[in-house]
Design a protein around this motif. Structure first.
Motif, PDB file in Angstrom:
ATOM      1  N   ARG A 293      48.820  44.616  28.202  1.00 23.07           N
ATOM      2  CA  ARG A 293      49.671  45.442  27.351  1.00 23.07           C
ATOM      3  C   ARG A 293      50.656  44.534  26.614  1.00 23.07           C
ATOM      4  O   ARG A 293      50.770  43.348  26.926  1.00 23.07           O
ATOM      5  CB  ARG A 293      50.467  46.456  28.191  1.00 23.07           C
ATOM      6  CG  ARG A 293      49.652  47.474  28.960  1.00 23.07           C
ATOM      7  CD  ARG A 293      50.602  48.326  29.801  1.00 23.07           C
ATOM      8  NE  ARG A 293      49.978  49.475  30.425  1.00 23.07           N
ATOM      9  CZ  ARG A 293      49.485  49.495  31.655  1.00 23.07           C
ATOM     10  NH1 ARG A 293      49.532  48.402  32.390  1.00 23.07           N
ATOM     11  NH2 ARG A 293      48.947  50.593  32.157  1.00 23.07           N
ATOM     12  N   THR A 294      51.383  45.100  25.685  1.00 21.84           N
ATOM     13  CA  THR A 294      52.482  44.367  25.076  1.00 21.84           C
ATOM     14  C   THR A 294      53.735  44.583  25.926  1.00 21.84           C
ATOM     15  O   THR A 294      53.860  45.612  26.607  1.00 21.84           O
ATOM     16  CB  THR A 294      52.753  44.848  23.642  1.00 21.84           C
ATOM     17  OG1 THR A 294      53.196  46.216  23.682  1.00 21.84           O
ATOM     18  CG2 THR A 294      51.497  44.736  22.785  1.00 21.84           C
ATOM     19  N   PRO A 295      54.681  43.645  25.887  1.00 22.98           N
ATOM     20  CA  PRO A 295      55.940  43.864  26.605  1.00 22.98           C
ATOM     21  C   PRO A 295      56.640  45.146  26.178  1.00 22.98           C
ATOM     22  O   PRO A 295      57.244  45.834  27.002  1.00 22.98           O
ATOM     23  CB  PRO A 295      56.764  42.625  26.256  1.00 22.98           C
ATOM     24  CG  PRO A 295      55.745  41.561  25.993  1.00 22.98           C
ATOM     25  CD  PRO A 295      54.611  42.280  25.309  1.00 22.98           C
ATOM     26  N   SER A 296      56.536  45.474  24.902  1.00 26.95           N
ATOM     27  CA  SER A 296      57.154  46.701  24.404  1.00 26.95           C
ATOM     28  C   SER A 296      56.535  47.932  25.060  1.00 26.95           C
ATOM     29  O   SER A 296      57.244  48.871  25.439  1.00 26.95           O
ATOM     30  CB  SER A 296      56.997  46.786  22.884  1.00 26.95           C
ATOM     31  OG  SER A 296      57.506  48.007  22.393  1.00 26.95           O
ATOM     32  N   ALA A 297      55.206  47.917  25.204  1.00 26.53           N
ATOM     33  CA  ALA A 297      54.523  49.061  25.827  1.00 26.53           C
ATOM     34  C   ALA A 297      54.924  49.201  27.289  1.00 26.53           C
ATOM     35  O   ALA A 297      55.135  50.319  27.784  1.00 26.53           O
ATOM     36  CB  ALA A 297      53.014  48.899  25.697  1.00 26.53           C
ATOM     37  N   VAL A 298      55.044  48.078  27.984  1.00 22.28           N
ATOM     38  CA  VAL A 298      55.466  48.122  29.386  1.00 22.28           C
ATOM     39  C   VAL A 298      56.871  48.699  29.494  1.00 22.28           C
ATOM     40  O   VAL A 298      57.146  49.568  30.333  1.00 22.28           O
ATOM     41  CB  VAL A 298      55.418  46.709  30.008  1.00 22.28           C
ATOM     42  CG1 VAL A 298      56.072  46.707  31.393  1.00 22.28           C
ATOM     43  CG2 VAL A 298      53.978  46.223  30.102  1.00 22.28           C
ATOM     44  N   SER A 299      57.773  48.238  28.636  1.00 23.58           N
ATOM     45  CA  SER A 299      59.157  48.740  28.660  1.00 23.58           C
ATOM     46  C   SER A 299      59.206  50.234  28.374  1.00 23.58           C
ATOM     47  O   SER A 299      59.956  50.980  29.018  1.00 23.58           O
ATOM     48  CB  SER A 299      60.004  47.981  27.638  1.00 23.58           C
ATOM     49  OG  SER A 299      60.115  46.619  27.974  1.00 23.58           O
ATOM     50  N   GLN A 300      58.407  50.692  27.431  1.00 24.10           N
ATOM     51  CA  GLN A 300      58.384  52.116  27.101  1.00 24.10           C
ATOM     52  C   GLN A 300      57.886  52.946  28.284  1.00 24.10           C
ATOM     53  O   GLN A 300      58.419  54.026  28.570  1.00 24.10           O
ATOM     54  CB  GLN A 300      57.503  52.351  25.871  1.00 24.10           C
ATOM     55  CG  GLN A 300      58.121  51.830  24.568  1.00 24.10           C
ATOM     56  CD  GLN A 300      57.169  51.955  23.393  1.00 24.10           C
ATOM     57  OE1 GLN A 300      56.092  52.542  23.507  1.00 24.10           O
ATOM     58  NE2 GLN A 300      57.560  51.387  22.247  1.00 24.10           N
ATOM     59  N   GLN A 301      56.871  52.443  28.987  1.00 26.03           N
ATOM     60  CA  GLN A 301      56.354  53.185  30.134  1.00 26.03           C
ATOM     61  C   GLN A 301      57.381  53.243  31.271  1.00 26.03           C
ATOM     62  O   GLN A 301      57.510  54.263  31.948  1.00 26.03           O
ATOM     63  CB  GLN A 301      55.055  52.547  30.612  1.00 26.03           C
ATOM     64  CG  GLN A 301      53.899  52.789  29.641  1.00 26.03           C
ATOM     65  CD  GLN A 301      52.627  52.095  30.067  1.00 26.03           C
ATOM     66  OE1 GLN A 301      52.649  50.952  30.508  1.00 26.03           O
ATOM     67  NE2 GLN A 301      51.501  52.785  29.935  1.00 26.03           N
ATOM     68  N   LEU A 302      58.110  52.165  31.457  1.00 24.90           N
ATOM     69  CA  LEU A 302      59.172  52.174  32.468  1.00 24.90           C
ATOM     70  C   LEU A 302      60.277  53.163  32.092  1.00 24.90           C
ATOM     71  O   LEU A 302      60.794  53.889  32.955  1.00 24.90           O
ATOM     72  CB  LEU A 302      59.763  50.773  32.627  1.00 24.90           C
ATOM     73  CG  LEU A 302      58.852  49.735  33.291  1.00 24.90           C
ATOM     74  CD1 LEU A 302      59.458  48.345  33.162  1.00 24.90           C
ATOM     75  CD2 LEU A 302      58.620  50.082  34.757  1.00 24.90           C
ATOM     76  N   GLN A 303      60.612  53.220  30.819  1.00 25.61           N
ATOM     77  CA  GLN A 303      61.630  54.174  30.360  1.00 25.61           C
ATOM     78  C   GLN A 303      61.144  55.605  30.550  1.00 25.61           C
ATOM     79  O   GLN A 303      61.923  56.491  30.944  1.00 25.61           O
ATOM     80  CB  GLN A 303      61.961  53.898  28.894  1.00 25.61           C
ATOM     81  CG  GLN A 303      62.710  52.585  28.665  1.00 25.61           C
ATOM     82  CD  GLN A 303      62.791  52.207  27.200  1.00 25.61           C
ATOM     83  OE1 GLN A 303      62.439  53.008  26.309  1.00 25.61           O
ATOM     84  NE2 GLN A 303      63.247  50.995  26.909  1.00 25.61           N
ATOM     85  N   THR A 304      59.865  55.843  30.261  1.00 23.75           N
ATOM     86  CA  THR A 304      59.306  57.187  30.450  1.00 23.75           C
ATOM     87  C   THR A 304      59.380  57.594  31.912  1.00 23.75           C
ATOM     88  O   THR A 304      59.772  58.727  32.242  1.00 23.75           O
ATOM     89  CB  THR A 304      57.838  57.225  29.971  1.00 23.75           C
ATOM     90  OG1 THR A 304      57.786  56.901  28.576  1.00 23.75           O
ATOM     91  CG2 THR A 304      57.234  58.597  30.201  1.00 23.75           C
ATOM     92  N   LEU A 305      59.029  56.688  32.807  1.00 24.45           N
ATOM     93  CA  LEU A 305      59.082  56.994  34.241  1.00 24.45           C
ATOM     94  C   LEU A 305      60.521  57.268  34.685  1.00 24.45           C
ATOM     95  O   LEU A 305      60.767  58.189  35.472  1.00 24.45           O
ATOM     96  CB  LEU A 305      58.490  55.834  35.041  1.00 24.45           C
ATOM     97  CG  LEU A 305      58.417  56.019  36.565  1.00 24.45           C
ATOM     98  CD1 LEU A 305      57.582  57.246  36.921  1.00 24.45           C
ATOM     99  CD2 LEU A 305      57.861  54.774  37.235  1.00 24.45           C
TER     100      LEU A 305
END
Length: 304
Positions: free
Chosen positions: A30-42
């Motif tokens: 994934r991209t770092p941005s995508a990982v950060s977004q998923q963590l924010q969603t959780l």
């Protein structure tokens, strides 16, 4: 009752094990941005902060640590359901990625591959890996099975995130050149050999830990002329008279005859423990279980 996407727990678990968003992104493609977004969603879904900024990176909060720990159980439960369904559909088929260090591969792989002929539906991929003993457990994050080794007395890998499947204990013997003053002996004492010139492995590897323990017991620091991770190179250097070495009994024993002499250490229990390390959620997969069973069976044959 909390309502959240359990698949996002995998991202949190990866962050707990790998330590950075960048490392998670690389491992999960994934991209770092995508990982950060998923963590924010959780975080939004569970309603509490799971990560916090520290410098240019992030770390888990106390809530994040707890949820990351619980995620292992969730992933394992999901994997059990999938495994049961796959067995219902026809049994063990699929691929297994096995990381194994060279001397364990030399000892176990020929027999394991022979046993796997009975399971044509399983594709086994092999990866050569040789690291210090503290670095084997993290390999389970990137491979279905990682075969590692540790010194006698060193605790197994963390049982929370990685399961340890014992394979065998391999004694360590002293390899002596032909014509050495002790080459006719079946057993030698620490004090008789610790002052020799040694051919060693890198610091932090199980065999080096035993050598350091020998030095501590005799209060005589070892003189290590060369260090290498390659066991055949160590054996060749000993055979050529360039020093003595600690070597694994079963593995080196097949090449010792006429080239170098193996002597047991009389006053210390020296050995290494070879084991398979696997994530709990991968351990329940039928294909992974089948390979683990082949490893255990072959290890038993080697030692009996």
């Amino acid at each position: 009752m909390i309502d959240f996407d359990v698949h996002l727990l995998a991202v949190l678990r990866e962050l707990a094990e790998r330590g950075s968003v960048t490392a998670v992104a690389e491992a999960t493609h994934r991209t770092p941005s995508a990982v950060s977004q998923q963590l924010q969603t959780l975080q939004r879904q569970v309603g509490v902060p799971l990560v916090e900024r520290i410098g240019r990176g992030v770390r888990l909060t106390a809530h994040g640590d707890v949820l990351a720990g619980l995620s292992t159980g969730v992933a394992t439960a999901i994997a059990r359901v999938d495994a049961a369904w796959q067995e219902h559909l026809g049994g063990a088929t699929g691929s297994v990625d096995l990381a194994i260090f060279p001397s364990a591969a030399e000892l176990l792989l020929p027999g394991v591959l022979t046993r796997m002929r009975a399971h044509p539906g399983i594709e086994l991929t092999l990866v050569d890996v040789d690291v210090s003993e503290g670095e084997f457990a993290p390999l389970a994050a990137d491979h279905d099975i990682a075969v590692g080794h540790r010194s006698d007395g060193v605790r197994p890998a963390d049982q929370g995130s990685v399961e340890t499947v014992p394979l065998l204990r391999e004694p360590l013997d002293v390899a002596l050149p032909p014509g050495h003053r002790l080459a006719g002996r079946e057993r030698v004492g620490i004090d008789e050999v610790v002052g020799e010139t040694w051919i060693g492995v890198p610091e932090g590897y199980p065999i080096d830990r035993v050598l350091q323990a020998m030095a501590a017991a005799s209060d005589a620091p070892p003189s290590v002329a060369f260090r290498t991770i390659h066991l055949p190179v160590i054996e060749n250097l000993v055979a050529a008279g360039h020093g003595v070495a600690l070597v694994p009994r079963y593995t080196s024993g097949t090449r010792a005859s006429g080239r170098f002499h193996l002597a047991e250490l009389a006053d210390v229990r020296a050995g290494r423990r070879i084991e398979a390390l696997v994530r709990p959620d991968r351990a329940v997969r039928p294909v992974v279980r089948t390979v683990l069973e082949a490893l255990v069976a072959e290890a038993l044959d080697v030692t009996t």
